[in-house]
Structures are given as structure tokens and as C-alpha cells.
Scaffold this active site. Sequence first.
Site, mmCIF file in Angstrom:
data_model
loop_
_atom_site.group_PDB
_atom_site.id
_atom_site.type_symbol
_atom_site.label_atom_id
_atom_site.label_comp_id
_atom_site.label_asym_id
_atom_site.label_seq_id
_atom_site.Cartn_x
_atom_site.Cartn_y
_atom_site.Cartn_z
ATOM 1 N N PHE A 12 0.824 -1.214 0.000
ATOM 2 C CA PHE A 12 0.000 0.000 0.000
ATOM 3 C C PHE A 12 0.862 1.270 0.000
ATOM 4 C CE2 PHE A 12 -2.040 2.887 3.317
ATOM 5 C CZ PHE A 12 -2.687 3.682 2.380
ATOM 6 N N ASN A 33 8.823 -9.261 -2.004
ATOM 7 C CA ASN A 33 8.687 -10.720 -2.168
ATOM 8 C C ASN A 33 7.227 -11.124 -2.352
ATOM 9 O OD1 ASN A 33 7.688 -10.402 0.425
ATOM 10 N ND2 ASN A 33 8.871 -12.086 1.320
ATOM 11 N N GLY A 37 2.315 -7.916 -0.491
ATOM 12 C CA GLY A 37 2.136 -6.948 -1.584
ATOM 13 C C GLY A 37 1.417 -7.557 -2.772
ATOM 14 N N ASP A 57 13.283 -11.422 -1.587
ATOM 15 C CA ASP A 57 13.071 -11.406 -0.138
ATOM 16 C C ASP A 57 14.285 -10.750 0.513
ATOM 17 O OD1 ASP A 57 12.825 -11.937 2.560
ATOM 18 O OD2 ASP A 57 12.355 -14.064 2.313
ATOM 19 N N SER A 76 7.405 -4.967 5.108
ATOM 20 C CA SER A 76 6.977 -5.604 6.365
ATOM 21 C C SER A 76 5.481 -5.860 6.298
ATOM 22 C CB SER A 76 7.249 -4.709 7.577
ATOM 23 O OG SER A 76 6.761 -5.332 8.764
ATOM 24 N N GLY A 103 23.548 -2.627 5.512
ATOM 25 C CA GLY A 103 24.822 -3.016 4.907
ATOM 26 C C GLY A 103 24.935 -2.509 3.480
ATOM 27 N N TYR A 146 5.528 -7.663 15.878
ATOM 28 C CA TYR A 146 5.586 -6.462 15.033
ATOM 29 C C TYR A 146 6.218 -5.302 15.795
ATOM 30 C CZ TYR A 146 3.961 -2.735 11.901
ATOM 31 O OH TYR A 146 3.889 -1.661 11.042
ATOM 32 N N ARG A 187 -7.448 -4.203 9.229
ATOM 33 C CA ARG A 187 -7.426 -2.834 9.733
ATOM 34 C C ARG A 187 -8.815 -2.216 9.616
ATOM 35 N NH1 ARG A 187 -1.503 -0.893 7.591
ATOM 36 N NH2 ARG A 187 -1.943 -2.349 5.908
#
Length: 327
Positions: A12, A33, A37, A57, A76, A103, A146, A187
Site C-alpha cells: 500500500f 517478495n 504486496g 526477499d 513488512s 549493509g 511487530y 485494519r
Amino acid sequence: MKRILITGAAGFLGSHLCDRFIKEGYFVIGMDNLITGDLKNIEHLFKLENFEFYHHDITKFVHIPGDLDYILHFASPASPIDYLKIPIQTLKVGSLGTHNLLGLARVKKARILIASTSEVYGDPLVHPQTEEYYGNVNTIGPRGVYDEAKRFQESITMAYHTFHGVETRIVRIFNTYGPRMRLNDGRVIPAFIGQALRGEDLTIFGDGSQTRSFCYVDDQVEGIFRLLHSDYVYPVNIGNPDEITIKDFAEEIIKLTGTNQKVVYHPLPVNDPLQRQPDTTKAKELLGWEAKVSRSEGMKITYDYFRSLSPEELSKEEHKDFSSYIK
């Protein structure tokens, strides 16, 4: 042309960020990944020369060829249903995924902005929530996977900033809504609108006195854009401080949709926060940002989006099957 990597690009918020940075003239590399989504959120970008997509991923090694100026880490699961079903993946993307991207930022000398959340405040004992509040989180509760993933994400980001000198930014996102939200992700906005469109009763968990503050997605994206280009390295709340109880919000939905649904009550889930309201003083002072879109205006656009979905999409009980991701 500046090059930016956006993780969670098919989600989103990620998809709206892709749109904004394309519009601003960036070369956008989207990565997802697709566990939560959906490619339909970014399929309109595939024909563009300044957009690339990697199905990857980020909890595994991340390689991006060429220069990279910026990274936005928005990968996430972000809804209670998702992170209760895939708790390990939720923890891994916030820890291993963030480590990999920090990194990458270090190697590429890129500035990285990580998406944190108001959930780092847990069920807050301070109201409204300022960035200085440390939170009230149950580390071993059902929502802890979470909350703690995001709290760790903030810690390792600051460690990379102080120890390695990586340019970092941290946004704490409060409830955000708009087109491309997943209908059945648990939600309150998609849940209420989906129930209204299907002619079902509206479900409130608890007595409805708990509060939320809803920020329209365009306002959220503007705040993120400004924070990325600011010089401030500590967390900044981005959200709309216009607070409403869930009970009153249900009445607004009934009025907006022109339906005549009843409101039914169920027990409140464990550790569900009773109050959510951002203190956005820092965003105003540092970024010159404040929410512009009213809830009535934003909800009308969001309702029109959900109303445009096919009957098949509206009637889906289970929006995502995670079985192929759970090893």
C-alpha cells in the site's frame, strides 16, 4: 538521475512512494517478495524506463548493481492479521532485512530511511505520543512480533548511524489510509468499508471508546519525502492528530456509504492499543509538514476506490494465503 531503492514496493504505502519518486524524476528500483504486496499496485509503472522491479526477499542478501543514492525500507507485514499469521517472517524482515539494507546503504554510501510505526509506543500511557516517549509494549504478547521488530529496526539503524556513519532517517508512521489498502487485512478502515459494501454489520472490537488518528496517504508520502531530504537523524512522527473514537468512526462510515448497518461488538484483542494520537510538533518544526487532507475528503476517495473493486474481490473472505511462505 538519482537512484532510489524502495522495499515493500508492491504494498500500500510502498506503491504510493514509487509513484511519488517517479513523479519527482528519480530512477526507482522496487523490491518485494509479494508475501503481502500485490503487483497490481505497481503494474502501471512497468512500462516506464525509470522503473525496475526485483522479486526478492530482503531477509536474504540484497544486491543492487550500479550506484544508489537512497533506500526506503518499507517491507513488512503491517496489519494484525498478517503478523499474527506470519510472526517469524514479520520479525525477520524487521531484523535480518533491515541489517541487509543497512549493509547495502553502507557499501553504496546511500541515505536510508526506515519505516517505523506508532506501534513502538505500544498501548501508550502518554497522550498524545511524542517521539521522546519510550512506549508500553508487551514483548511476548501476540502483537510483540511487530512492535519489537520495529523497535529493533530503530536500534540497529541508529547503531549503523553512530558506528558506521551511515546517513539514516526514521519515520514513525501512524494509521494511514487510502486507495490500494488490502480489503481484508484486518485494519479498521478496509474492514468497515468492506462490511458496509457487502451489507454486513460493522464489527467493533471492545466498547468502541478506543481512539485512532487517520492520515491520508498523500499527506503521509509528503511527510516521508520531506524527512528523507532533511538533516534530522532521530525518529519523527508522521500522522494526522485528528483523533476519533472507533464508535464515532463507525457512524461516519455508515453515513458515508449510505448503508443502514448495525454495529456489533466483540471482545478487544490482547494488547490492542486504546489510544493513538501523534504529537506532530517535530514534523511541523523540522519539516514544515502537517496533514492537509481532512478525514471526510480522504475517506470519500478511499470509499470510491473500494467501491470500484469487482464483486469477486469484495466477497473474498481470505485475502492472502501464506502457506507457501511458511517453511
